[in-house]
Design a protein around this motif. Sequence first.
Motif, PDB file in Angstrom:
ATOM      1  N   GLU A   1      46.712  34.871  27.958  1.00 12.77           N
ATOM      2  CA  GLU A   1      47.920  34.661  28.764  1.00 12.77           C
ATOM      3  C   GLU A   1      48.163  35.851  29.688  1.00 12.77           C
ATOM      4  N   ASP A   2      47.949  37.060  29.158  1.00 11.34           N
ATOM      5  CA  ASP A   2      48.129  38.259  29.982  1.00 11.34           C
ATOM      6  C   ASP A   2      47.144  38.276  31.148  1.00 11.34           C
ATOM      7  N   ILE A   3      45.922  37.825  30.890  1.00 11.79           N
ATOM      8  CA  ILE A   3      44.895  37.827  31.932  1.00 11.79           C
ATOM      9  C   ILE A   3      45.240  36.846  33.049  1.00 11.79           C
ATOM     10  N   LEU A   4      45.758  35.712  32.677  1.00 16.49           N
ATOM     11  CA  LEU A   4      45.967  34.650  33.663  1.00 16.49           C
ATOM     12  C   LEU A   4      47.300  34.731  34.399  1.00 16.49           C
ATOM     13  N   ARG A   5      48.234  35.531  33.888  1.00  8.24           N
ATOM     14  CA  ARG A   5      49.520  35.612  34.581  1.00  8.24           C
ATOM     15  C   ARG A   5      49.426  36.556  35.776  1.00  8.24           C
ATOM     16  N   CYS A   6      50.342  36.420  36.705  1.00 10.92           N
ATOM     17  CA  CYS A   6      50.362  37.265  37.900  1.00 10.92           C
ATOM     18  C   CYS A   6      51.594  38.154  37.849  1.00 10.92           C
TER      19      CYS A   6
ATOM     20  N   GLU B   1      48.801  54.841  22.354  1.00  8.15           N
ATOM     21  CA  GLU B   1      47.814  54.543  21.301  1.00  8.15           C
ATOM     22  C   GLU B   1      47.733  53.059  21.019  1.00  8.15           C
ATOM     23  N   SER B   2      48.838  52.373  21.064  1.00 13.92           N
ATOM     24  CA  SER B   2      48.832  50.960  20.696  1.00 13.92           C
ATOM     25  C   SER B   2      48.530  50.042  21.872  1.00 13.92           C
ATOM     26  N   SER B   3      48.603  50.560  23.089  1.00 13.71           N
ATOM     27  CA  SER B   3      48.358  49.695  24.243  1.00 13.71           C
ATOM     28  C   SER B   3      46.880  49.392  24.380  1.00 13.71           C
ATOM     29  N   ASP B   4      46.558  48.254  24.898  1.00 16.08           N
ATOM     30  CA  ASP B   4      45.179  47.921  25.199  1.00 16.08           C
ATOM     31  C   ASP B   4      45.149  47.229  26.547  1.00 16.08           C
ATOM     32  N   ARG B   5      43.956  46.841  26.984  1.00 18.04           N
ATOM     33  CA  ARG B   5      43.801  46.309  28.319  1.00 18.04           C
ATOM     34  C   ARG B   5      44.557  45.016  28.535  1.00 18.04           C
ATOM     35  N   SER B   6      44.922  44.350  27.437  1.00 20.08           N
ATOM     36  CA  SER B   6      45.622  43.080  27.586  1.00 20.08           C
ATOM     37  C   SER B   6      47.073  43.270  28.006  1.00 20.08           C
ATOM     38  N   SER B   7      47.588  44.516  27.950  1.00 19.95           N
ATOM     39  CA  SER B   7      48.985  44.769  28.297  1.00 19.95           C
ATOM     40  C   SER B   7      49.140  45.061  29.791  1.00 19.95           C
ATOM     41  N   ARG B   8      48.155  44.736  30.568  1.00 19.49           N
ATOM     42  CA  ARG B   8      48.201  44.967  32.004  1.00 19.49           C
ATOM     43  C   ARG B   8      47.913  43.677  32.746  1.00 19.49           C
ATOM     44  N   SER B   9      48.165  43.704  34.021  1.00 17.68           N
ATOM     45  CA  SER B   9      47.796  42.543  34.830  1.00 17.68           C
ATOM     46  C   SER B   9      46.488  42.868  35.540  1.00 17.68           C
ATOM     47  N   TYR B  10      45.828  41.841  36.002  1.00 16.79           N
ATOM     48  CA  TYR B  10      44.508  42.015  36.592  1.00 16.79           C
ATOM     49  C   TYR B  10      44.517  41.539  38.032  1.00 16.79           C
TER      50      TYR B  10
ATOM     51  N   PRO C   1      42.952  39.863  40.993  1.00 14.25           N
ATOM     52  CA  PRO C   1      41.869  38.897  41.258  1.00 14.25           C
ATOM     53  C   PRO C   1      41.008  39.263  42.460  1.00 14.25           C
ATOM     54  N   SER C   2      41.461  40.217  43.267  1.00  9.69           N
ATOM     55  CA  SER C   2      40.643  40.649  44.407  1.00  9.69           C
ATOM     56  C   SER C   2      39.652  41.740  44.011  1.00  9.69           C
ATOM     57  N   ASN C   3      39.762  42.213  42.778  1.00  9.23           N
ATOM     58  CA  ASN C   3      38.893  43.280  42.287  1.00  9.23           C
ATOM     59  C   ASN C   3      37.886  42.708  41.284  1.00  9.23           C
ATOM     60  N   PRO C   4      36.605  42.625  41.644  1.00 10.35           N
ATOM     61  CA  PRO C   4      35.594  42.054  40.731  1.00 10.35           C
ATOM     62  C   PRO C   4      35.501  42.817  39.413  1.00 10.35           C
TER      63      PRO C   4
ATOM     64  N   THR D   1      37.302  27.888  33.278  1.00 15.82           N
ATOM     65  CA  THR D   1      37.799  27.304  34.526  1.00 15.82           C
ATOM     66  C   THR D   1      38.963  28.094  35.103  1.00 15.82           C
ATOM     67  N   ASN D   2      39.916  28.472  34.243  1.00 14.47           N
ATOM     68  CA  ASN D   2      41.095  29.193  34.723  1.00 14.47           C
ATOM     69  C   ASN D   2      40.768  30.613  35.158  1.00 14.47           C
ATOM     70  N   ILE D   3      39.909  31.289  34.401  1.00 16.58           N
ATOM     71  CA  ILE D   3      39.520  32.644  34.788  1.00 16.58           C
ATOM     72  C   ILE D   3      38.702  32.608  36.074  1.00 16.58           C
ATOM     73  N   ALA D   4      37.780  31.651  36.160  1.00 14.46           N
ATOM     74  CA  ALA D   4      36.968  31.512  37.376  1.00 14.46           C
ATOM     75  C   ALA D   4      37.850  31.252  38.596  1.00 14.46           C
ATOM     76  N   LYS D   5      38.844  30.415  38.417  1.00 11.47           N
ATOM     77  CA  LYS D   5      39.751  30.100  39.521  1.00 11.47           C
ATOM     78  C   LYS D   5      40.492  31.344  39.993  1.00 11.47           C
ATOM     79  N   LYS D   6      40.945  32.169  39.046  1.00 17.97           N
ATOM     80  CA  LYS D   6      41.693  33.368  39.414  1.00 17.97           C
ATOM     81  C   LYS D   6      40.839  34.337  40.211  1.00 17.97           C
ATOM     82  N   TRP D   7      39.544  34.447  39.841  1.00 20.07           N
ATOM     83  CA  TRP D   7      38.664  35.390  40.542  1.00 20.07           C
ATOM     84  C   TRP D   7      37.787  34.709  41.591  1.00 20.07           C
ATOM     85  N   CYS D   8      38.170  33.497  41.977  1.00 24.42           N
ATOM     86  CA  CYS D   8      37.484  32.776  43.062  1.00 24.42           C
ATOM     87  C   CYS D   8      35.999  32.569  42.775  1.00 24.42           C
TER      88      CYS D   8
END
Length: 415
Positions: free
Chosen positions: A136-141, A151-160, A162-165, A355-362
Amino acid sequence: MHTSSGAGRTTVLLFYNLLALLSLGFAPAAAFATASSPSDIDMVPSDLSQTSGASTSGTSGTIDVSSGTSLKRKPDRDLHLILDFDGTCTNSDTTPLLPRLASLHSNDTPQQREQRLGAFQKLEQEYFDNYCKVREDILRCETEIDDSNGESSDRSSRSYDPSNPDHLHEALEALDEVSTRVTHKVTSSSCLAGMPTTVKQITQLIEENEEVREAVSLQKGCLDAICRARLQHGWRLGVLSINWCPALIGAALVTPIEQKLKAQVVEVESIEEEQGDTEVWCNEITHKGEVRLTIPGASAKRELIASIKCRKQAENNFGDKEKSIVVYVGDSSTDLLGMLEADIGIMVGESSTVTNIAKKWCVKISHISTRNNESNGIKDGGTRNSGLHERDSNTVWMVDGWDDIDDLLQRISGV
């Protein structure tokens, strides 16, 4: 752990897997792997300390798929077919079967079996919950979330972005990290202790247990397509999977391939170049139930596909770089980078996560019929099928099943 199955290391619905196992008489164990819907969950083991490229065997020794068989003709090109296992070749993810195999091999009492499967099921649910959150974190904008607890944060606590491969790689690695954490807990729980580790041991369990046979059944047309590609056109075969048990891959896929090839060969011809053994790259589980992770997921698969391409291009004697073709077939998000890295990337079925991840990164996902139709005509002075070997680094080709893959391999072989 990972869920992957688009059809399934692709991809196989967590809850549907569970229900399927229940219907087969399995206690609710787990579905740490491929899925589509509540999840194309890719249960991938991580910790890419080293990537193993071993020919399939139980603990040691190689299953020689080409033993006793020869090509009908020497291939005039270097053709390589690399396959995911769970959900790509099999009808369902086999990860939930592992505690069952360990229990059968250990001759558990009903109470011991219930405890073992219950422990695995609990970890499966933990994986599922965490995977869904990260997805959900990956797909939200949103703008990047500021986490004060470093210490407890991980990459899922950020937004991504889609213009950055690079963020696509990071997003998939975040999913893999969920799997890695839970996989380590599987080892600590000892719920897989007593696991059979040889092809012979697992083959015996498959032969003796109808439920196990059903759980490792291959997709319709899979065996025929693989054997036709190898025997008639000289395709070399490899299996690249996040599965934890190489012996299971050997018993469920490599041995049936070997047996079918031998049964189909009428006369053995001498050829200058042998096809070689089926190479298998996957994780490993010990008899004590320790999962050793060598293929952590999407990035690890991409790196291995890239190394295979480099190796094959260096090895091929044909001079023309385009005559060394690597096709990768998968079904889940853990296969996405590998499919994009291969000369031709194929996705079995429709994984909602992919499908959803591919769509986000074109990333373009097109049905294989589109590619076939385009390559059937003559373009810019080209010849029929001339486009089939051309690499499209931003397209994943979707197929409905192994009949489509069989057709594509025949077309490529005939170019």
